[in-house]
Structure formats: C-alpha cells, structure tokens
Design a protein around this motif. Structure first.
Motif, PDB file in Angstrom:
ATOM      1  N   ASP A 195      27.198  20.389  -0.840  1.00  0.00           N
ATOM      2  CA  ASP A 195      27.313  20.894   0.442  1.00  0.00           C
ATOM      3  C   ASP A 195      28.799  21.154   0.814  1.00  0.00           C
ATOM      4  OD1 ASP A 195      24.694  20.993   1.328  1.00  0.00           O
ATOM      5  OD2 ASP A 195      24.712  19.491   2.737  1.00  0.00           O
ATOM      6  N   THR A 196      29.751  20.514   0.438  1.00  0.00           N
ATOM      7  CA  THR A 196      31.119  20.510   0.392  1.00  0.00           C
ATOM      8  C   THR A 196      31.579  21.743  -0.549  1.00  0.00           C
ATOM      9  OG1 THR A 196      31.469  18.718  -1.170  1.00  0.00           O
ATOM     10  CG2 THR A 196      31.451  18.160   1.198  1.00  0.00           C
ATOM     11  N   ARG A 197      30.803  21.994  -1.444  1.00  0.00           N
ATOM     12  CA  ARG A 197      31.259  23.199  -2.181  1.00  0.00           C
ATOM     13  C   ARG A 197      30.467  24.501  -2.017  1.00  0.00           C
ATOM     14  NH1 ARG A 197      32.518  18.460  -3.791  1.00  0.00           N
ATOM     15  NH2 ARG A 197      34.197  17.833  -5.100  1.00  0.00           N
ATOM     16  N   GLY A 198      29.812  24.522  -1.030  1.00  0.00           N
ATOM     17  CA  GLY A 198      28.927  25.688  -0.599  1.00  0.00           C
ATOM     18  C   GLY A 198      27.805  25.687  -1.245  1.00  0.00           C
ATOM     19  N   GLN A 199      27.054  24.734  -2.023  1.00  0.00           N
ATOM     20  CA  GLN A 199      25.904  24.766  -2.702  1.00  0.00           C
ATOM     21  C   GLN A 199      24.734  23.916  -2.299  1.00  0.00           C
ATOM     22  OE1 GLN A 199      26.952  24.052  -7.174  1.00  0.00           O
ATOM     23  NE2 GLN A 199      29.156  24.347  -6.369  1.00  0.00           N
ATOM     24  N   LYS A 200      23.647  24.166  -2.547  1.00  0.00           N
ATOM     25  CA  LYS A 200      22.519  23.703  -2.083  1.00  0.00           C
ATOM     26  C   LYS A 200      21.609  22.962  -3.306  1.00  0.00           C
ATOM     27  CE  LYS A 200      23.140  25.229   2.067  1.00  0.00           C
ATOM     28  NZ  LYS A 200      23.912  24.328   3.235  1.00  0.00           N
ATOM     29  N   ARG A 227      23.717  15.623  -2.112  1.00  0.00           N
ATOM     30  CA  ARG A 227      23.541  16.778  -1.205  1.00  0.00           C
ATOM     31  C   ARG A 227      24.847  17.104  -0.631  1.00  0.00           C
ATOM     32  NH1 ARG A 227      23.920  17.541   3.592  1.00  0.00           N
ATOM     33  NH2 ARG A 227      24.144  15.364   4.217  1.00  0.00           N
TER      34      ARG A 227
END
Length: 298
Positions: free
Chosen positions: A35-40, A31
């Motif tokens: 998150d650090t790559r703007g994805q969920k 996760r």
C-alpha cells in the motif's frame, strides 16, 4: 511378483504471494508494504488462489492407483527421483528447466496455471488432458519431444547438466579469464564469460547475445548439438577474440581451462546457487549431454 505403482511428482515454486508473506511474516504487514508503494495485495492473492485451484485439479487427475507427492523447486537438489516417476511441472516454462537436470529419462508434463501470464512453450499439457496423458506417457502413447541438454564435466569428475544453457565465468560477472580449445585451435580469453546453449535455450539468453553480436547459429530443440557464445571478448596482447561462437555436436567438445584465482563458476539455467567451482587450473569439457528431456506435449 509385485510391481511398484507409478508416482506422479508435482513440481511447483512459491507464488509471489507466498514469497511476500515469507518476507514480511504476516498478510497485514505485506499489505501495508505494498500500500505504501501504491500497489495492491489483492492481485497477488487472486493469482495465488488461481494457482492453488489449478494445482488441486491437476492432483485430482492422477489415476487412483498411482502414488503422488509434491516437491518445491528449492528442494529439488535434495529430492530422490525414482525410475517409475512421472513429473508434472505446474508453473512457468522455467520450472521445466529447473527440474530437467535432476532427471534421467522420466517423462515431464508441464501444466500452465496462467496462460494469460506465461508463454507456455514447455508447459503445454492442458489441464483437461492431464488425466489421460499421465498413463499414456508411460506407454509412449502420447506426443513426446526429446529435447537436447548440455553438460559440463570437470577434470575432477563433477558434472552439471542444463536444459537451456550453462554459464562459465566469474560469479560476480566481472572479467573472466580462461583458455578455450576446440580440437587443435586454442585461445586465451578475457570476457564477461561464455554460455553454451541448447536449442531450447536458443530463444533466451543465447538469442540476446546473438542479436547483440550478429553471431547467428541455427539450433533446433531436438537437434543433437549446442552452441557456444562468448560474451564481450576483450582483445589484448595476451587475449584473443577469434573463438567467439560456434556449434558443437556429439563429436566436438569445447575445452575450457580456468585462469581465475577465485570466483570462477559454472552454473545451469540461471540458478547461480547450484554451481561448480571453476578456479585456476580446473578444466571443463562442454558438449551435448547423453541425457535428454522427455517432454510430453499433448
């Protein structure tokens, strides 16, 4: 006299969620990475749960007097398929190609777990029809397509079979050197390699080559013929470009002799890990295979 009960063999591959967990060890690390790559991560979890639900329903549809088992794509080359097996591929179309080369006439039923994501060209059995289609497939009381496959046979006797295409070239996709021969016509080549594709594979890699080169070949999935396509042949004082594309039926064989000191390979359906070594002096014969895929379509 006793008879062996049929066995439903479910073939799957890891979901994107499972692959991410395998890479990052824990859900929280996966996760954080996304998150650090703007994805969920939630989207992948939802897809994973949806797939698991379809798989559970598919396994529940197996007749109670049948046996059943589950094999992952990565383990196919170590799994022993039996004559009484019925194969259920739950996943993308490519999963059918992955399992086809390990079979010898067993029926294959493809179930599409996500019709909104996957085209479903080869995985066309509806989940609500699976329970009836399984026993019907043993008695030919169901729609079946006999899809042509392609085979490479080395002078050592080693063989490789594919549903979509075989690639012949260098494992790094650098310039490949070899000699092509069809009947009395022969030519030395330097190219990015060549593929020999079936009608099933004619909509994939072969199609992109045909569009790029203008070398069009009509191939039907159940036609007892395959097509060969040379990728970017280079003309020189020692190499030619006349044998660029053509059709091979069961009376015509493409002979390829390697001129690569190392790195020469033949692999099937895009799986580079499953290959035949094809170094200097080795010869390969490529043609339609006697084996066909029995694809259940309804």
């Amino acid at each position: 006299m006793t008879t062996t009960a049929p066995r439903a063999v479910f073939v799957t591959r890891e979901t994107d969620y499972e692959l991410l967990l395998a890479r990052h060890a824990t859900r929280e690390q996966a996760r954080f990475y996304l998150d650090t790559r703007g994805q969920k991560l939630a989207e992948l979890e939802t897809r994973h749960e949806r797939f698991q639900s379809v798989l559970r329903q598919a396994r529940a549809a197996v007749p109670v007097d049948w046996r059943q088992t589950l094999v992952r794509r990565a383990d196919l080359d170590r799994f022993l398929f039996a004559p009484e097996d019925v194969i259920v591929a739950v996943g993308q179309d490519g999963l059918v190609a992955n399992v086809a080369k390990y079979l010898n006439g067993q029926p294959v039923l493809g179930v599409n777990p996500a019709p909104d994501l996957y085209d479903g060209v080869l995985v066309r059995v509806r989940l609500d029809r699976l329970g009836a289609a399984l026993p019907a497939s043993l008695h030919n009381n169901v729609e079946v397509e006999h899809r042509t496959m392609v085979e490479a046979v080395l002078d050592t006797g080693e063989k490789l079979v594919a549903l979509n295409e075989l690639f012949v070239g260098h494992r790094s996709h650098q310039s490949a050197r070899y000699r092509l021969a069809i009947g009395d016509i022969a030519e030395d080549h330097s190219s990015s390699g060549l593929i020999v594709a079936t009608g099933t594979g004619a909509t994939g890699w072969a199609r992109s080559i045909m569009e790029a080169t203008g070398q069009q070949l009509a191939l039907a999935p159940q036609e007892s013929a395959v097509g060969y396509f040379v990728r970017e042949p280079f003309p020189s004082i020692a190499t030619g470009t006349q044998l660029r594309a053509g059709k091979l039926d069961r009376t015509t064989t493409l002979q390829v002799t390697s001129r690569m000191n190392d790195g020469g390979v033949i692999f099937a359906d895009g799986i580079e890990q499953d290959f035949l070594s094809f170094d200097w002096g080795r010869r390969a014969s490529l043609a339609p295979s006697e084996r066909v895929l029995r694809l259940i379509t309804a």
